[in-house]
Design an enzyme around this catalytic site. Structure first.
Site, PDB file in Angstrom:
ATOM      1  N   GLY A 215       0.847  -1.178   0.000  1.00 12.21           N
ATOM      2  CA  GLY A 215       0.000   0.000   0.000  1.00 12.21           C
ATOM      3  C   GLY A 215       0.886   1.233   0.000  1.00 12.21           C
ATOM      4  O   GLY A 215       2.106   1.140   0.179  1.00 12.21           O
ATOM      5  N   TYR A 216       0.255   2.380  -0.161  1.00 12.73           N
ATOM      6  CA  TYR A 216       0.996   3.638  -0.284  1.00 12.73           C
ATOM      7  C   TYR A 216       0.593   4.620   0.801  1.00 12.73           C
ATOM      8  O   TYR A 216      -0.581   4.952   0.948  1.00 12.73           O
ATOM      9  CB  TYR A 216       0.767   4.254  -1.677  1.00 12.73           C
ATOM     10  CG  TYR A 216       1.457   3.432  -2.729  1.00 12.73           C
ATOM     11  CD1 TYR A 216       2.762   3.715  -3.092  1.00 12.73           C
ATOM     12  CD2 TYR A 216       0.842   2.328  -3.292  1.00 12.73           C
ATOM     13  CE1 TYR A 216       3.430   2.913  -4.010  1.00 12.73           C
ATOM     14  CE2 TYR A 216       1.494   1.527  -4.213  1.00 12.73           C
ATOM     15  CZ  TYR A 216       2.792   1.834  -4.564  1.00 12.73           C
ATOM     16  OH  TYR A 216       3.457   1.036  -5.465  1.00 12.73           O
TER      17      TYR A 216
END
Length: 155
Positions: free
Chosen positions: A28-29
């Site tokens: 994820g970011y």
């Protein structure tokens, strides 16, 4: 450190017979800003924090900084990430003197298969296997940070 890589679509599953290693990756970011992406990744039983800068004009080179973190820290940090998770199986395939990382995407990006090869210079020559398709190095739609927000299934 500068990362130099080229990306290609993959035409077939023929690469699977030559894979020397495979790992599930979930990432994820914390920031998907193209000027500086901040990624949290779990690969196998390891966690990673990665910061990437903006790509140069060719799309091949950009600054990358990565540190291994505990899987517990990675799991907690994934909870803080922006909406949209990447889930894929990465297969490593040796072709000539290079290792291709072939990502078979799952969930929202199912059906997408991308191969990446890291190089020591932008003009370095490498052997192209028959299963390699069109080059997409300069196409930002194939960046994982883009795919996390704009899944392949919606194209």
């Amino acid at each position: 450190m500068i990362e130099i890589e080229r990306k290609f679509l993959v035409r077939s599953n023929a690469f699977l017979k030559d894979a020397i290693k495979s790992n599930r990756i979930v990432q994820g970011y914390l920031s998907s800003n193209p000027e500086r992406t901040v990624r949290i990744r779990i690969k196998g039983s390891c966690g990673y924090l990665t910061i990437k800068g903006m790509s140069n004009a060719s799309g091949m080179s950009r600054m990358e900084w990565e540190k291994e973190i505990s899987i517990e820290d990675a799991e907690e940090l994934l909870l803080l990430c922006e909406k949209g998770t990447i889930d894929k199986i990465r297969h490593e395939v040796i072709v000539g003197t290079h290792v291709f990382e072939v990502d078979v995407f799952n969930l929202e990006n199912e059906g997408l298969i991308i191969a990446e090869v890291e190089l020591s210079s932008e003009d370095e020559k490498f052997e192209k296997p028959k299963w390699l398709g069109d080059e997409v190095t300069q196409d930002k739609r194939y960046y994982n940070s883009y795919l996390s927000k704009n899944p392949y299934k919606n194209w």
